[in-house]
Design an enzyme around this catalytic site. Structure first.
Site, short mmCIF file in Angstrom:
data_model
loop_
_atom_site.label_atom_id
_atom_site.label_comp_id
_atom_site.label_asym_id
_atom_site.label_seq_id
_atom_site.Cartn_x
_atom_site.Cartn_y
_atom_site.Cartn_z
N ASP A 101 0.76 -1.14 -0.14
CA ASP A 101 0.09 0.01 0.09
C ASP A 101 0.90 1.24 -0.03
O ASP A 101 2.19 1.19 0.06
CB ASP A 101 -0.90 -0.12 1.24
CG ASP A 101 -1.66 1.20 1.58
OD1 ASP A 101 -2.19 1.74 0.52
OD2 ASP A 101 -1.46 2.03 2.76
N ASP A 129 -0.34 5.05 1.01
CA ASP A 129 -0.60 6.31 1.96
C ASP A 129 -0.66 5.59 3.17
O ASP A 129 -1.43 4.75 3.55
CB ASP A 129 -1.75 6.85 1.58
CG ASP A 129 -1.56 7.96 0.16
OD1 ASP A 129 -2.42 7.42 -0.67
OD2 ASP A 129 -0.51 8.50 0.09
N ASP A 154 -1.70 -0.20 6.11
CA ASP A 154 -1.85 0.58 7.48
C ASP A 154 -3.20 0.69 7.88
O ASP A 154 -3.31 1.17 8.95
CB ASP A 154 -1.22 1.78 6.92
CG ASP A 154 -2.30 2.58 6.11
OD1 ASP A 154 -2.56 3.91 6.70
OD2 ASP A 154 -2.90 2.19 5.09
C1 XBP Z 1 -5.19 6.35 0.41
C2 XBP Z 1 -6.51 6.96 -0.01
C3 XBP Z 1 -6.16 8.02 -1.10
C4 XBP Z 1 -5.59 9.22 -0.67
C5 XBP Z 1 -5.79 10.51 -1.39
O1 XBP Z 1 -4.76 5.51 -0.34
O2 XBP Z 1 -7.48 6.54 0.27
O3 XBP Z 1 -7.54 8.53 -1.74
O4 XBP Z 1 -5.99 9.38 0.87
O5 XBP Z 1 -5.28 10.24 -2.55
P1 XBP Z 1 -3.98 4.19 -0.15
P2 XBP Z 1 -6.23 10.70 -3.97
O6 XBP Z 1 -3.87 3.97 1.52
O7 XBP Z 1 -4.66 2.74 -0.68
O8 XBP Z 1 -2.58 4.27 -0.65
O9 XBP Z 1 -6.69 12.02 -3.54
O10 XBP Z 1 -5.53 10.75 -4.97
O11 XBP Z 1 -7.26 9.49 -3.90
MG MG Z 2 -3.28 3.09 3.21
#
Ligand code: XBP
Ligand code: MG
Length: 257
Positions: free
Chosen positions: A10, A12, A184
């Site tokens: 993942d 973020d 996460d």
């Molecule tokens: C995290 C998300 C993303 C980001 C914002 O993604 O949910 O939507 O918060 O990015 P992950 P965008 O944990 O799956 O990496 O605004 O480009 O969606």
């Molecule tokens: Mg994430």
């Protein structure tokens, strides 16, 4: 018992703590540029994170906090334009001031590469955001480290739906039994579990440490390192202060025993 052949990360909250000081700040900059007095505080953003995907998150915010809001133009293009502006701000933040990778992430990625363990990404975020983070916080050629970068709107349904991990497995041409996911959040755990992957390491952060991460094989506070040992918060203690490839191989056996 399938050998561990690939790690699917993942982004973020896992590769870097991007939400509070990255995405949230970018959203607020885009709102200000658009003349909207919306302020996504750290606390409100914690609620909004229950919805993955930036466009979906904006819609959830309006539905929950500003149900009477009506944009001048067509709603979908209003949201798309606002989100595109946010992405530009996010990309700029990844350059200045930039965001460090979480402890142990670069060490584990380099160890996996050297050992020939295949790497992939499965994320809800926009592909351009992945590029910005990898190039500025890991290495200029870091996108090439990952055979598959499954991101954003490439699939119809975002996490907690399993689509993004299923798509990554299809591109890797590997069965779930050969892969481990590193996530996460509870949305990520549900997405991984739904894809059939049972080897699941979760590294929590301030937004996710109190979530229900039930199906995780092991939960740690971060991936650790010699100077910054990590703690096992749930699951078998198969590591000694840092998550390394040897520990992940043991965890994989444990998950599929
Ligand atoms: C995290 C998300 C993303 C980001 C914002 O993604 O949910 O939507 O918060 O990015 P992950 P965008 O944990 O799956 O990496 O605004 O480009 O969606
Ligand atoms: Mg994430």
């Amino acid at each position: 018992m399938e050998q561990l052949q690939a790690l699917i990360f993942d982004v973020d909250g896992t590769l870097a703590d991007t939400e509070r000081d990255g995405h949230r700040v970018a959203f607020n900059k885009a709102f200000a540029d658009a003349g909207l007095n919306w302020d996504w505080t750290v606390e409100i953003y914690g609620d909004l994170l229950t919805v993955t995907g930036g466009k979906e998150r904006i819609k959830y915010f309006l539905q929950r906090y500003l149900p009477d809001f009506r944009p001048e133009g067509e709603f979908e293009s209003f949201v798309a334009d606002l989100h595109a502006a946010k992405t530009e701000h996010y990309k700029a933040l990844m350059v200045d001031p930039g965001l460090p990778l979480r402890p142990g992430v670069e060490r584990l990625l380099r160890e996996a590469r050297e050992a020939g363990v295949r790497l992939a990404i499965a994320t809800t975020t926009t592909p351009a955001n992945v590029t910005a983070l990898l190039r500025n916080s890991l290495a200029e050629d870091a996108e090439d480290w990952f055979e598959v970068i499954a991101a954003g709107d490439i699939v119809p349904a975002k996490k907690p739906a399993p689509d993004i991990f299923v798509w990554a497995l299809e591109q890797l041409k590997l069965p779930p039994e050969s892969c481990m996911a590193i996530e996460d959040s509870d949305n990520g755990v549900k997405s991984v579990t739904g894809s059939g992957i049972r080897s699941l390491l979760v590294t929590v952060n301030d937004y996710t440490r109190n979530q229900d991460l039930g199906d995780a094989t092991m939960v740690v506070d971060h991936l650790g390192g010699k100077e910054q040992p990590c703690k096992v918060l749930a699951g078998p203690d198969l590591i000694n202060g840092q998550v390394d490839l040897d520990g992940l191989k043991k965890l994989h056996q444990y998950a599929w025993k």
